[in-house]
Design a protein around this motif. Structure first.
Motif, mmCIF file in Angstrom:
data_model
loop_
_atom_site.group_PDB
_atom_site.id
_atom_site.type_symbol
_atom_site.label_atom_id
_atom_site.label_comp_id
_atom_site.label_asym_id
_atom_site.label_seq_id
_atom_site.Cartn_x
_atom_site.Cartn_y
_atom_site.Cartn_z
ATOM 1 N N GLN A 1 7.663 -3.790 -7.927
ATOM 2 C CA GLN A 1 8.387 -3.652 -6.654
ATOM 3 C C GLN A 1 8.012 -4.790 -5.702
ATOM 4 N N PHE A 2 6.720 -5.084 -5.622
ATOM 5 C CA PHE A 2 6.271 -6.180 -4.760
ATOM 6 C C PHE A 2 6.823 -7.519 -5.247
ATOM 7 N N ALA A 3 6.812 -7.740 -6.558
ATOM 8 C CA ALA A 3 7.329 -8.990 -7.113
ATOM 9 C C ALA A 3 8.822 -9.119 -6.817
ATOM 10 N N ARG A 4 9.554 -8.040 -6.966
ATOM 11 C CA ARG A 4 10.999 -8.085 -6.677
ATOM 12 C C ARG A 4 11.250 -8.355 -5.194
ATOM 13 N N ALA A 5 10.499 -7.690 -4.329
ATOM 14 C CA ALA A 5 10.661 -7.910 -2.888
ATOM 15 C C ALA A 5 10.346 -9.361 -2.524
ATOM 16 N N ALA A 6 9.303 -9.918 -3.136
ATOM 17 C CA ALA A 6 8.953 -11.318 -2.866
ATOM 18 C C ALA A 6 10.049 -12.250 -3.369
ATOM 19 N N ALA A 7 10.610 -11.964 -4.528
ATOM 20 C CA ALA A 7 11.686 -12.796 -5.065
ATOM 21 C C ALA A 7 12.935 -12.704 -4.190
ATOM 22 N N GLN A 8 13.254 -11.500 -3.727
ATOM 23 C CA GLN A 8 14.407 -11.335 -2.840
ATOM 24 C C GLN A 8 14.188 -12.082 -1.523
ATOM 25 N N HIS A 9 12.968 -11.981 -1.012
ATOM 26 C CA HIS A 9 12.646 -12.671 0.246
ATOM 27 C C HIS A 9 12.785 -14.188 0.063
ATOM 28 N N ALA A 10 12.286 -14.695 -1.068
ATOM 29 C CA ALA A 10 12.382 -16.130 -1.348
ATOM 30 C C ALA A 10 13.850 -16.544 -1.491
ATOM 31 N N ARG B 1 -5.580 4.272 -4.097
ATOM 32 C CA ARG B 1 -4.666 3.871 -3.024
ATOM 33 C C ARG B 1 -3.803 5.047 -2.582
ATOM 34 N N LEU B 2 -3.380 5.888 -3.525
ATOM 35 C CA LEU B 2 -2.603 7.076 -3.149
ATOM 36 C C LEU B 2 -3.419 7.983 -2.226
ATOM 37 N N ILE B 3 -4.675 8.201 -2.574
ATOM 38 C CA ILE B 3 -5.527 9.067 -1.763
ATOM 39 C C ILE B 3 -5.806 8.441 -0.398
ATOM 40 N N ALA B 4 -6.124 7.144 -0.383
ATOM 41 C CA ALA B 4 -6.609 6.498 0.836
ATOM 42 C C ALA B 4 -5.519 5.954 1.756
ATOM 43 N N LYS B 5 -4.322 5.714 1.249
ATOM 44 C CA LYS B 5 -3.323 4.994 2.052
ATOM 45 C C LYS B 5 -1.939 5.630 2.093
ATOM 46 N N ASP B 6 -1.587 6.481 1.146
ATOM 47 C CA ASP B 6 -0.216 6.969 1.021
ATOM 48 C C ASP B 6 0.166 7.928 2.145
ATOM 49 N N PRO B 7 1.381 7.807 2.686
ATOM 50 C CA PRO B 7 1.816 8.739 3.730
ATOM 51 C C PRO B 7 1.811 10.203 3.276
ATOM 52 N N THR C 1 -9.164 11.353 10.432
ATOM 53 C CA THR C 1 -8.587 10.080 10.850
ATOM 54 C C THR C 1 -7.599 10.264 11.996
ATOM 55 N N ARG C 2 -7.192 9.132 12.536
ATOM 56 C CA ARG C 2 -6.145 9.088 13.556
ATOM 57 C C ARG C 2 -5.105 8.076 13.087
ATOM 58 N N PHE C 3 -3.846 8.481 13.075
ATOM 59 C CA PHE C 3 -2.753 7.614 12.654
ATOM 60 C C PHE C 3 -2.631 6.446 13.623
ATOM 61 N N GLU C 4 -2.533 5.230 13.081
ATOM 62 C CA GLU C 4 -2.406 4.022 13.897
ATOM 63 C C GLU C 4 -1.111 3.265 13.620
ATOM 64 N N GLY C 5 -0.462 3.538 12.513
ATOM 65 C CA GLY C 5 0.763 2.824 12.157
ATOM 66 C C GLY C 5 0.805 2.583 10.659
ATOM 67 N N THR C 6 1.543 1.564 10.273
ATOM 68 C CA THR C 6 1.618 1.207 8.861
ATOM 69 C C THR C 6 0.843 -0.079 8.628
ATOM 70 N N SER C 7 0.342 -0.222 7.406
ATOM 71 C CA SER C 7 -0.416 -1.423 7.065
ATOM 72 C C SER C 7 0.261 -2.219 5.960
ATOM 73 N N GLY C 8 1.336 -1.688 5.428
ATOM 74 C CA GLY C 8 2.067 -2.363 4.368
ATOM 75 C C GLY C 8 3.126 -1.421 3.837
ATOM 76 N N PRO C 9 3.858 -1.858 2.833
ATOM 77 C CA PRO C 9 4.881 -0.981 2.266
ATOM 78 C C PRO C 9 4.265 0.317 1.729
ATOM 79 N N ALA C 10 4.741 1.433 2.246
ATOM 80 C CA ALA C 10 4.297 2.769 1.825
ATOM 81 C C ALA C 10 2.794 2.977 2.017
ATOM 82 N N GLU C 11 2.209 2.318 3.006
ATOM 83 C CA GLU C 11 0.787 2.497 3.287
ATOM 84 C C GLU C 11 0.576 2.675 4.782
ATOM 85 N N LEU C 12 -0.351 3.577 5.100
ATOM 86 C CA LEU C 12 -0.662 3.859 6.489
ATOM 87 C C LEU C 12 -1.939 3.171 6.925
#
Length: 171
Positions: A157-166, A71-77, A87-98
């Motif tokens: 981090q994802f679990a904490r973000a989901a708990a905060q969102h809830a 994931r670091l190789i394929a998605k990290d900024p 590639t061509r930058f299109e935006g973000t696809s998730g937290p810390a992912e392009l």
């Protein structure tokens, strides 16, 4: 009678239809991978390296490390400069992912598909980790432990973000 090259080109066109499927470049990447694996195996034999006997813990550690590094190789900024030629930058696809689209044709497109796909990159990462366990087991274990810890931290981090969102959604 048609040459082998003509027949292969005809089959590639028949397979791809109107899509750009760089089968020759994919074949080249498969050949590179196979050559790397065979070369690594030959070197292990020549240097009389013992093959490891992985435990379930080793497999779990390597799975987490492979997931994380892929994931670091394929998605990290931060690693986007490695992918930029393909590639061509299109935006973000998730937290810390392009989100990036593959560009080019032939080998450029095939490499772009490889370096933007964590599943595809995972094979190369897992193979490198296996080679590392043969030639530099302690350093490889340290690297895989670090990557596995980072994967665990990311999931937390994802679990904490989901708990905060809830909690924010609760009246």
């Amino acid at each position: 009678m048609r040459s082998l090259h003509e027949r292969l080109h005809h089959e590639a066109r028949a397979y791809a239809g109107d899509d750009d499927r760089p089968l020759a470049a994919y074949t080249g990447l498969m050949a590179l991978y196979a050559t790397t694996v065979l070369g690594t195996a030959a070197a292990a034999r020549a240097f009389r390296r013992e093959l490891p006997d992985p435990t379930p813990w080793d497999i779990a550690l390597n799975a987490l490390a492979t997931h994380q590094l892929s994931r670091l190789i394929a998605k990290d900024p931060v690693t986007s400069p490695l992918r930029a030629p393909f590639t061509r930058f299109e935006g973000t696809s998730g937290p810390a992912e392009l989100k990036e689209d593959v560009r080019g044709t032939g080998a450029r497109k095939a490499i772009g598909e490889l370096v933007t796909c964590p599943f595809c990159t995972g094979l190369w990462v897992a193979t490198a980790s296996t080679a590392g366990s043969v030639f530099a087991p302690r350093a490889t274990r340290l690297a895989t432990t670090t990557l596995a810890a980072l994967a665990g931290a990311d999931f937390l981090q994802f679990a904490r973000a989901a708990a905060q969102h809830a909690a924010d959604e609760t009246p």
